[in-house]
Design an enzyme around this catalytic site. Sequence first.
Site, short mmCIF file in Angstrom:
data_model
loop_
_atom_site.label_atom_id
_atom_site.label_comp_id
_atom_site.label_asym_id
_atom_site.label_seq_id
_atom_site.Cartn_x
_atom_site.Cartn_y
_atom_site.Cartn_z
CG ASN A 274 -2.05 0.79 1.02
OD1 ASN A 274 -2.32 1.59 0.33
ND2 ASN A 274 -3.28 0.07 1.61
CG HIS B 139 22.35 0.29 10.61
ND1 HIS B 139 23.07 0.51 9.44
CD2 HIS B 139 21.07 0.91 10.46
CE1 HIS B 139 22.31 1.16 8.46
NE2 HIS B 139 20.98 1.60 9.16
CB THR C 39 10.37 -7.97 17.95
OG1 THR C 39 9.79 -8.41 18.91
CG2 THR C 39 10.29 -6.45 17.88
C1 LIG Z 1 -6.69 -5.04 15.28
C2 LIG Z 1 -7.95 -4.70 14.82
C3 LIG Z 1 -8.34 -5.16 13.48
C4 LIG Z 1 -8.86 -5.12 15.72
O1 LIG Z 1 -10.17 -4.69 15.64
P1 LIG Z 1 -11.36 -5.15 16.57
O2 LIG Z 1 -11.55 -6.54 16.39
O3 LIG Z 1 -12.59 -4.28 15.97
O4 LIG Z 1 -11.00 -4.69 17.82
P2 LIG Z 1 -11.48 -3.90 19.28
O5 LIG Z 1 -11.39 -2.61 18.67
O6 LIG Z 1 -12.83 -4.29 19.61
O7 LIG Z 1 -10.50 -4.00 20.18
C5 LIG Z 1 -10.08 -5.29 20.79
C6 LIG Z 1 -8.97 -5.39 21.68
O8 LIG Z 1 -7.74 -5.05 21.10
C7 LIG Z 1 -7.01 -3.81 21.26
N1 LIG Z 1 -6.60 -3.08 20.14
C8 LIG Z 1 -7.29 -2.93 19.10
N2 LIG Z 1 -6.54 -2.30 18.03
C9 LIG Z 1 -5.35 -2.37 18.69
C10 LIG Z 1 -3.95 -1.70 18.29
N3 LIG Z 1 -4.03 -1.22 16.90
N4 LIG Z 1 -2.82 -2.04 19.16
C11 LIG Z 1 -2.96 -2.73 20.30
N5 LIG Z 1 -4.58 -2.92 20.81
C12 LIG Z 1 -5.32 -2.81 20.02
C13 LIG Z 1 -8.12 -2.91 21.98
O9 LIG Z 1 -7.79 -2.01 22.86
C14 LIG Z 1 -9.10 -4.17 22.56
O10 LIG Z 1 -8.45 -4.34 23.89
P3 LIG Z 1 -9.35 -4.50 25.18
O11 LIG Z 1 -10.21 -5.91 24.69
O12 LIG Z 1 -8.29 -4.89 26.05
O13 LIG Z 1 -10.35 -3.42 25.37
C15 LIG Z 1 -8.03 -3.19 14.61
O14 LIG Z 1 -7.84 -2.46 15.73
C16 LIG Z 1 -6.87 -2.62 13.89
O15 LIG Z 1 -5.80 -2.31 14.29
N6 LIG Z 1 -7.02 -2.46 12.39
C17 LIG Z 1 -6.10 -2.11 11.55
C18 LIG Z 1 -6.79 -0.87 10.69
C19 LIG Z 1 -5.84 -0.52 9.49
O16 LIG Z 1 -4.67 -0.79 9.57
N7 LIG Z 1 -6.60 -0.16 8.51
C20 LIG Z 1 -5.84 0.25 7.30
C21 LIG Z 1 -6.56 -0.26 6.09
S1 LIG Z 1 -6.00 -1.62 5.42
#
Ligand SMILES: CC(C)(COP(=O)(O)OP(=O)(O)OC[C@H]1O[C@@H](n2cnc3c(N)ncnc32)[C@H](O)[C@@H]1OP(=O)(O)O)[C@@H](O)C(=O)NCCC(=O)NCCS
Length: 218
Positions: free
Chosen positions: A68, A100, A151
Amino acid sequence: MGKHVLEVVRYVFSPHLVVALAYRFGYFIHDQVLWRATIHIKNRPRIHPTASIRCAHNIYVGNNSHINHLCCVWASKNAKIILGDNLLMGPGVGLFASNHGILAGQPMTFQEWKEASIVIGDDVWLGAHSVVTAGTHIANGVIVAAGAVVTRSITQEGAIVGGIPAKIIGKRPEAPERDSYVPDTRRIAAFTHEHHPDVVGPIAVGGEEIADGHAVLH
Ligand SMILES: CC(C)(COP(=O)(O)OP(=O)(O)OC[C@H]1O[C@@H](n2cnc3c(N)ncnc32)[C@H](O)[C@@H]1OP(=O)(O)O)[C@@H](O)C(=O)NCCC(=O)NCCS
């Protein structure tokens, strides 16, 4: 406004302009053209023009995978980056197959690289701005949450990992039962038509014949 016009008039014929254009052109060839000659591509990947690809002779991109906007995929002279099929990458993802050398007492820039290959499975989603470091392997179906830094290898298929360093924070939910699953035939046919134009016969989803790709489109 007048000041800016004067600047343009003053520098437009200067040697600095020639140098700047030559650099830009050189970087364009290096960043956008050169890798296309050596990268290993299975079939129809989507690689954004702002992505940065290094050591492409050591990069293998699977079928229908997506690199992307502003992603860096930097293999190394002696380390590969192998990407599976149907890989999704958010913007700004970084994969770096070398580090590095970091010994104290001498500048890091002159130290030997530490190289190790990265292998990403099929159907993996690397969230926006996540980083995958040298030597890590990511199993099929894994989601790397936005901003995570991987990591260590993630061996559990379908795991959701997040944070720095990335740890398992969840698991992908199961798809609904087969009986309640109604395929969106129009969407599947459109996708097939776009990505596999060579497929002209009936399309089967989960063993069931659903439609001819072209017939459903019209
Ligand atoms: C990982 C991901 C898919 C989870 O989505 P979800 O299933 O709807 O998750 P939720 O928002 O319900 O969160 C679930 C748990 O994960 C944690 N969490 C969500 N995203 C997180 C992140 N990026 N880093 C760390 N923890 C994360 C939340 O805090 C939550 O923790 P809890 O249960 O202790 O409260 C989403 O948060 C994410 O990172 N998506 C990526 C978006 C992106 O990059 N889009 C670009 C387009 S390709």
